[in-house]
Design a protein around this motif. Structure first.
Motif, PDB file in Angstrom:
ATOM      1  N   GLN A 304       0.820  -1.207   0.000  1.00 55.77           N
ATOM      2  CA  GLN A 304       0.000   0.000   0.000  1.00 55.77           C
ATOM      3  C   GLN A 304       0.858   1.263   0.000  1.00 55.77           C
ATOM      4  O   GLN A 304       0.506   2.270  -0.609  1.00 55.77           O
ATOM      5  N   LEU A 305       1.999   1.205   0.705  1.00 56.28           N
ATOM      6  CA  LEU A 305       2.886   2.368   0.752  1.00 56.28           C
ATOM      7  C   LEU A 305       3.376   2.738  -0.646  1.00 56.28           C
ATOM      8  O   LEU A 305       3.541   3.912  -0.962  1.00 56.28           O
ATOM      9  N   GLY A 306       3.638   1.706  -1.440  1.00 57.18           N
ATOM     10  CA  GLY A 306       4.092   1.960  -2.799  1.00 57.18           C
ATOM     11  C   GLY A 306       3.083   2.734  -3.622  1.00 57.18           C
ATOM     12  O   GLY A 306       3.446   3.393  -4.599  1.00 57.18           O
ATOM     13  N   GLN A 307       1.803   2.642  -3.230  1.00 61.22           N
ATOM     14  CA  GLN A 307       0.753   3.388  -3.927  1.00 61.22           C
ATOM     15  C   GLN A 307       0.552   4.776  -3.332  1.00 61.22           C
ATOM     16  O   GLN A 307      -0.009   5.659  -3.989  1.00 61.22           O
ATOM     17  N   LEU A 308       0.994   4.969  -2.089  1.00 56.64           N
ATOM     18  CA  LEU A 308       0.775   6.240  -1.403  1.00 56.64           C
ATOM     19  C   LEU A 308       1.890   7.250  -1.662  1.00 56.64           C
ATOM     20  O   LEU A 308       1.666   8.459  -1.522  1.00 56.64           O
ATOM     21  N   VAL A 309       3.073   6.770  -1.987  1.00 56.76           N
ATOM     22  CA  VAL A 309       4.210   7.669  -2.182  1.00 56.76           C
ATOM     23  C   VAL A 309       4.473   7.860  -3.672  1.00 56.76           C
ATOM     24  O   VAL A 309       4.040   7.045  -4.496  1.00 56.76           O
ATOM     25  N   PRO A 310       5.168   8.925  -4.057  1.00 52.29           N
ATOM     26  CA  PRO A 310       5.501   9.116  -5.475  1.00 52.29           C
ATOM     27  C   PRO A 310       6.309   7.947  -6.032  1.00 52.29           C
ATOM     28  O   PRO A 310       7.099   7.322  -5.309  1.00 52.29           O
ATOM     29  N   GLU A 311       6.110   7.666  -7.301  1.00 54.84           N
ATOM     30  CA  GLU A 311       6.825   6.549  -7.926  1.00 54.84           C
ATOM     31  C   GLU A 311       8.332   6.752  -7.889  1.00 54.84           C
ATOM     32  O   GLU A 311       9.101   5.796  -7.897  1.00 54.84           O
TER      33      GLU A 311
END
Length: 385
Positions: A304-311
């Protein structure tokens, strides 16, 4: 070193070349040592730890000897507060100081550079700062963790820390012999929720729609539930040909466990350099032992963190280095690392960073964060440079 000589000011001054404590923390150590030196009861506690008997022990004997130290110190909490006052938490630091000569001798015997010891010991100040932020005085609340450093189990090599151990995660890694593709299958018998998380994650169980993984190794194939690239388990079965696929990591294989200390940014370059350095370091020390994989379990690996932070963020880049897999966990570590408390109060939580704001919004939307796992085969390391 004479018995309990590590309590003397001259020893502490010399030791701080390795410990690198700032003046205020060093003063607290000096003051604590004075208190202990002048109190027979505290000296007796140190004698009960039998520090003088450790000098000639090997790494395994050392580990067994110090294993009981955290409980011993915890059992003395009331006494330490009555004799050391606000500096009671420094008794654990005193105890580690008494182990420093063993650590230094071990590093010399293994031909490990002193700069590695200094970098590894940086964690002491990190955890002393945590104690200070929580209690307003210097001390150490994480003796168990620091014994890994003192006992030659954990090494900091660049940005990351490593512990060599048997792989103990509930996944099997397979690689395609033709194209190098890596697939993770779940171990047999692991219970998952319908969303692909391990049952019990965040204390939530899925009695109605949950499912249990299967795994079967035949002479011609491997059959089981795959872990998707998203990091969640799939309630579907795949069959991989034994002619094309080989098991490259499974429970019991030698692996390097990654730990991530606080500090400088986790840039892709610093992480990849650290991983490469670890391969070289452990190969030099244990050339006969094949290390199959790196493995990491951390709040940073929640998909989920990977979706919340900029790529383009370091968190996203670190996740992309690894093959993610689910682990049973909760949101406590995430909140502790991001907000400084293991319980999130949405009404008072600070919103002074992009990550904090994103997490708060995510939680307000009814979602729950948790930890995750990831692995990287040592043979894949060249592909991430």
């Amino acid at each position: 070193m004479e018995k309990l000589d590590f309590l003397k000011e001259v020893y502490i001054t010399q030791a701080n070349r390795l410990l690198r404590l700032p003046p205020t923390a060093l003063d607290a150590l000096y003051e604590s040592a004075v208190i202990v030196r002048g109190h027979e009861g505290l000296l007796e506690l140190l004698r009960q730890c039998k520090l003088d008997a450790l000098s000639e022990t090997d790494i395994n004997t050392f580990a067994a000897a110090v294993e009981g130290y955290p409980k011993f110190v915890a059992d003395q909490e009331t006494y330490l507060k009555s004799t050391m006052g606000d500096l009671a938490g420094m008794f654990s630091v005193i105890l580690l100081l008494g182990l420093l000569d063993w650590m230094s001798a071990y590093y010399r015997s293994q031909g490990i550079a002193e700069n590695v010891q200094i970098d590894t010991l940086d964690d002491l100040l990190i955890w002393m700062k945590h104690h200070y932020e929580e209690k307003g005085v210097w001390g150490l609340s994480n003796l168990t963790w620091m014994l890994n450093h003192m006992g030659g189990k954990l090494f900091r090599l660049g940005r990351l820390q490593f512990i060599q151990k048997a792989f103990d995660q509930a996944v099997i890694g397979l690689r395609n012999v033709n194209n190098g593709q890596v697939v993770l299958l779940s171990e047999q018998g692991i219970a998952y929720r319908s969303d692909g998380r391990v049952d019990g994650t965040n204390g939530q169980w899925d009695a109605e729609q949950g499912w249990t993984a299967i795994y079967e190794q035949k002479t011609d194939s491997y059959i089981g539930n795959p872990i998707l690239p998203s990091g969640f388990a799939a309630n579907s079965i795949v069959k991989l040909s034994a002619e094309e696929w080989r098991i490259v990591i499974q429970r019991g294989d030698s692996a390097l466990e990654i730990h991530i200390p606080e500090g400088s940014p986790m840039t892709p370059q610093s992480c990849s350099e650290s991983l490469a350095r670890a391969i070289s370091f452990y190969h030099d020390r244990m050339p006969e032992q094949l290390i199959a994989s790196f493995v990491c379990v951390s709040w940073l690996l929640d998909p989920q963190l990977g979706q919340l932070v900029p790529e383009s963020s370091n968190i996203s880049a670190f996740q992309k280095m690894l093959h993610l897999f689910p682990v049973r966990s909760d949101d406590c570590e995430t909140y502790e690392r991001v907000f400084g408390t293991d319980k999130l109060d949405l009404s008072t939580a600070k919103k002074d960073s992009g990550l904090r704001r994103a997490i708060i919004q995510h939680v307000e939307s009814g979602h729950r964060l948790h930890g995750g796992g990831g692995l990287l085969l040592t043979g894949e390391l060249s592909s991430i440079h």
